[in-house]
Design an enzyme around this catalytic site. Structure first.
Site, PDB file in Angstrom:
ATOM      1  N   LYS A  13     -11.371-137.074 -37.390  1.00  0.00           N
ATOM      2  CA  LYS A  13      -9.941-136.742 -37.336  1.00  0.00           C
ATOM      3  C   LYS A  13      -9.453-136.114 -38.644  1.00  0.00           C
ATOM      4  O   LYS A  13      -8.804-135.095 -38.635  1.00  0.00           O
ATOM      5  CB  LYS A  13      -9.079-137.991 -37.111  1.00  0.00           C
ATOM      6  CG  LYS A  13      -9.223-138.644 -35.767  1.00  0.00           C
ATOM      7  CD  LYS A  13      -8.200-139.768 -35.621  1.00  0.00           C
ATOM      8  CE  LYS A  13      -8.348-140.874 -36.664  1.00  0.00           C
ATOM      9  NZ  LYS A  13      -9.506-141.751 -36.450  1.00  0.00           N
ATOM     10  N   ARG A  88      -1.443-145.163 -32.978  1.00  0.00           N
ATOM     11  CA  ARG A  88      -2.709-145.855 -32.761  1.00  0.00           C
ATOM     12  C   ARG A  88      -2.598-146.894 -31.659  1.00  0.00           C
ATOM     13  O   ARG A  88      -3.567-147.566 -31.364  1.00  0.00           O
ATOM     14  CB  ARG A  88      -3.115-146.559 -34.053  1.00  0.00           C
ATOM     15  CG  ARG A  88      -4.449-146.099 -34.619  1.00  0.00           C
ATOM     16  CD  ARG A  88      -4.624-146.842 -35.934  1.00  0.00           C
ATOM     17  NE  ARG A  88      -5.935-146.738 -36.482  1.00  0.00           N
ATOM     18  CZ  ARG A  88      -6.342-145.772 -37.303  1.00  0.00           C
ATOM     19  NH1 ARG A  88      -5.542-144.782 -37.599  1.00  0.00           N
ATOM     20  NH2 ARG A  88      -7.551-145.804 -37.803  1.00  0.00           N
ATOM     21  N   ARG A 127     -20.551-142.959 -44.827  1.00  0.00           N
ATOM     22  CA  ARG A 127     -19.366-142.216 -45.283  1.00  0.00           C
ATOM     23  C   ARG A 127     -19.013-142.494 -46.741  1.00  0.00           C
ATOM     24  O   ARG A 127     -18.997-143.624 -47.193  1.00  0.00           O
ATOM     25  CB  ARG A 127     -18.174-142.593 -44.400  1.00  0.00           C
ATOM     26  CG  ARG A 127     -16.871-141.994 -44.911  1.00  0.00           C
ATOM     27  CD  ARG A 127     -15.884-141.804 -43.821  1.00  0.00           C
ATOM     28  NE  ARG A 127     -15.174-143.039 -43.478  1.00  0.00           N
ATOM     29  CZ  ARG A 127     -14.200-143.067 -42.570  1.00  0.00           C
ATOM     30  NH1 ARG A 127     -13.874-141.969 -41.909  1.00  0.00           N
ATOM     31  NH2 ARG A 127     -13.597-144.206 -42.307  1.00  0.00           N
ATOM     32  N   ARG A 160     -15.292-146.611 -48.807  1.00  0.00           N
ATOM     33  CA  ARG A 160     -14.082-147.368 -48.497  1.00  0.00           C
ATOM     34  C   ARG A 160     -14.444-148.813 -48.200  1.00  0.00           C
ATOM     35  O   ARG A 160     -15.418-149.087 -47.526  1.00  0.00           O
ATOM     36  CB  ARG A 160     -13.381-146.757 -47.284  1.00  0.00           C
ATOM     37  CG  ARG A 160     -12.508-145.587 -47.664  1.00  0.00           C
ATOM     38  CD  ARG A 160     -12.022-144.822 -46.478  1.00  0.00           C
ATOM     39  NE  ARG A 160     -11.647-145.682 -45.350  1.00  0.00           N
ATOM     40  CZ  ARG A 160     -11.157-145.205 -44.206  1.00  0.00           C
ATOM     41  NH1 ARG A 160     -10.991-143.911 -44.049  1.00  0.00           N
ATOM     42  NH2 ARG A 160     -10.842-146.014 -43.235  1.00  0.00           N
ATOM     43  N   ARG A 171     -12.999-152.363 -36.410  1.00  0.00           N
ATOM     44  CA  ARG A 171     -12.196-151.143 -36.252  1.00  0.00           C
ATOM     45  C   ARG A 171     -12.533-150.441 -34.947  1.00  0.00           C
ATOM     46  O   ARG A 171     -11.656-149.901 -34.289  1.00  0.00           O
ATOM     47  CB  ARG A 171     -12.406-150.214 -37.449  1.00  0.00           C
ATOM     48  CG  ARG A 171     -11.620-150.673 -38.676  1.00  0.00           C
ATOM     49  CD  ARG A 171     -12.142-150.067 -39.945  1.00  0.00           C
ATOM     50  NE  ARG A 171     -12.117-148.624 -39.931  1.00  0.00           N
ATOM     51  CZ  ARG A 171     -12.972-147.864 -40.613  1.00  0.00           C
ATOM     52  NH1 ARG A 171     -13.901-148.420 -41.350  1.00  0.00           N
ATOM     53  NH2 ARG A 171     -12.875-146.573 -40.549  1.00  0.00           N
TER      54      ARG A 171
HETATM   55  P1  ADP Z   1     -10.175-144.624 -39.606  1.00  0.00           P
HETATM   56  O1  ADP Z   1      -9.512-143.681 -38.656  1.00  0.00           O
HETATM   57  O2  ADP Z   1     -11.454-144.097 -40.133  1.00  0.00           O
HETATM   58  O3  ADP Z   1     -10.285-146.021 -39.092  1.00  0.00           O
HETATM   59  P2  ADP Z   1      -7.812-144.600 -41.326  1.00  0.00           P
HETATM   60  O4  ADP Z   1      -7.913-144.165 -42.729  1.00  0.00           O
HETATM   61  O5  ADP Z   1      -7.074-143.744 -40.379  1.00  0.00           O
HETATM   62  O6  ADP Z   1      -9.318-144.803 -40.894  1.00  0.00           O
HETATM   63  O7  ADP Z   1      -7.169-146.069 -41.256  1.00  0.00           O
HETATM   64  C1  ADP Z   1      -7.594-147.129 -42.066  1.00  0.00           C
HETATM   65  C2  ADP Z   1      -6.816-148.410 -41.758  1.00  0.00           C
HETATM   66  O8  ADP Z   1      -5.420-148.199 -41.993  1.00  0.00           O
HETATM   67  C3  ADP Z   1      -6.887-148.874 -40.307  1.00  0.00           C
HETATM   68  O9  ADP Z   1      -8.040-149.617 -40.026  1.00  0.00           O
HETATM   69  C4  ADP Z   1      -5.597-149.705 -40.213  1.00  0.00           C
HETATM   70  O10 ADP Z   1      -5.741-150.971 -40.817  1.00  0.00           O
HETATM   71  C5  ADP Z   1      -4.617-148.922 -41.055  1.00  0.00           C
HETATM   72  N1  ADP Z   1      -3.883-147.933 -40.206  1.00  0.00           N
HETATM   73  C6  ADP Z   1      -4.012-146.584 -40.248  1.00  0.00           C
HETATM   74  N2  ADP Z   1      -3.215-146.005 -39.332  1.00  0.00           N
HETATM   75  C7  ADP Z   1      -2.565-147.000 -38.702  1.00  0.00           C
HETATM   76  C8  ADP Z   1      -1.606-147.069 -37.642  1.00  0.00           C
HETATM   77  N3  ADP Z   1      -1.141-145.968 -37.037  1.00  0.00           N
HETATM   78  N4  ADP Z   1      -1.159-148.287 -37.253  1.00  0.00           N
HETATM   79  C9  ADP Z   1      -1.581-149.400 -37.842  1.00  0.00           C
HETATM   80  N5  ADP Z   1      -2.498-149.419 -38.824  1.00  0.00           N
HETATM   81  C10 ADP Z   1      -2.982-148.250 -39.265  1.00  0.00           C
END
Ligand code: ADP
Ligand code: ZN
Length: 220
Positions: A13, A88, A127, A160, A171
């Protein structure tokens, strides 16, 4: 123009959102990056988000939605934005639709990037991310030219804390339970574009841009 990128953790993404935002001259809004920034700056939001992120759970909807809507009202988002990591779950999607409707706006397209679960695990395990510019590398599949350093800006690469095996598992569970249902939600609205996320980064970008072209979102 508002475009949402949907996909599991590791689907690419962020990489594709960066490419598309650049091509279409839109802001790139990444919820995860915003949380990580808040964390680094030691803000209240950062402290609140940390607990959830470390466990691989979603940060509560209210905080998350507010953060994104605020970011979307910044001047650089006036022409539109590519949303990466938000919404999400269904609650967030509905809150977003409602907020945009209140401004007589709407989401134009949702791009769902699909990648097999096996490939996702491989990607997340290897990653590494640039601390400075957030560019994503994979130590197996797309390593940097110089070990541990970003090709683009020379920044330090790091893993990370939520890319550890246990958190990755959580996740992915959260994705399949809470986020994947959004694919149907947007399909029913007739706004969904599905793109295969395997292959090289450029291949996936080409597919995505071609799909947006078909939807006549990019002037030919
Ligand atoms: P990835 O898509 O690789 O899981 P992100 O960097 O998008 O990683 O997100 C990392 C963390 O941030 C998620 O596991 C969650 O805890 C939090 N997060 C990100 N976006 C949202 C969202 N829209 N709603 C709730 N938590 C979020
Ligand atoms: Zn960098």
């Amino acid at each position: 123009m508002y475009i949402i990128l949907l996909g599991a953790p590791g689907a690419g993404k962020g990489t594709q959102a960066t490419a598309i935002a650049q091509k279409l001259n839109l802001a790139h809004i990444a919820s995860g990056d915003l949380f990580r920034q808040a964390l680094e700056q030691g803000t209240g939001l950062g402290r609140q988000a940390r607990v959830y992120m470390e466990k691989g759970e979603l940060v509560p909807d209210e905080v998350t939605t507010q953060m994104i809507l605020e970011r979307m009202s910044a001047p650089d988002s006036e022409k539109g934005a590519v949303l990466d990591g938000f919404p999400r779950n269904l609650e967030q999607a509905k809150a977003l639709d409602k907020a945009l409707a209140g401004q007589s706006r709407a989401i134009d397209r949702i791009i769902a990037i699909s990648v097999s679960e096996e490939e996702l695990r491989k990607r997340l395990g290897g990653r590494r991310v640039c601390r400075q510019c957030q560019t994503v590398y994979n130590i197996v599949e797309s390593p940097p030219e110089v070990g541990g350093k970003c090709d683009k800006c020379g920044g330090e690469l790091y893993q990370r804390p939520d890319d550890t095996a246990e958190t990755v598992k959580k996740r992915l569970e959260v994705y399949f339970e809470q986020t994947a249902p959004l694919i149907d939600y947007y399909r029913q609205k007739g706004k969904l574009i599905e793109v295969g996320g395997e292959g090289t980064i450029d291949e996936v970008t080409r597919r995505t841009v071609a799909a947006l072209n078909e939807g006549e979102l990019i002037a030919r």
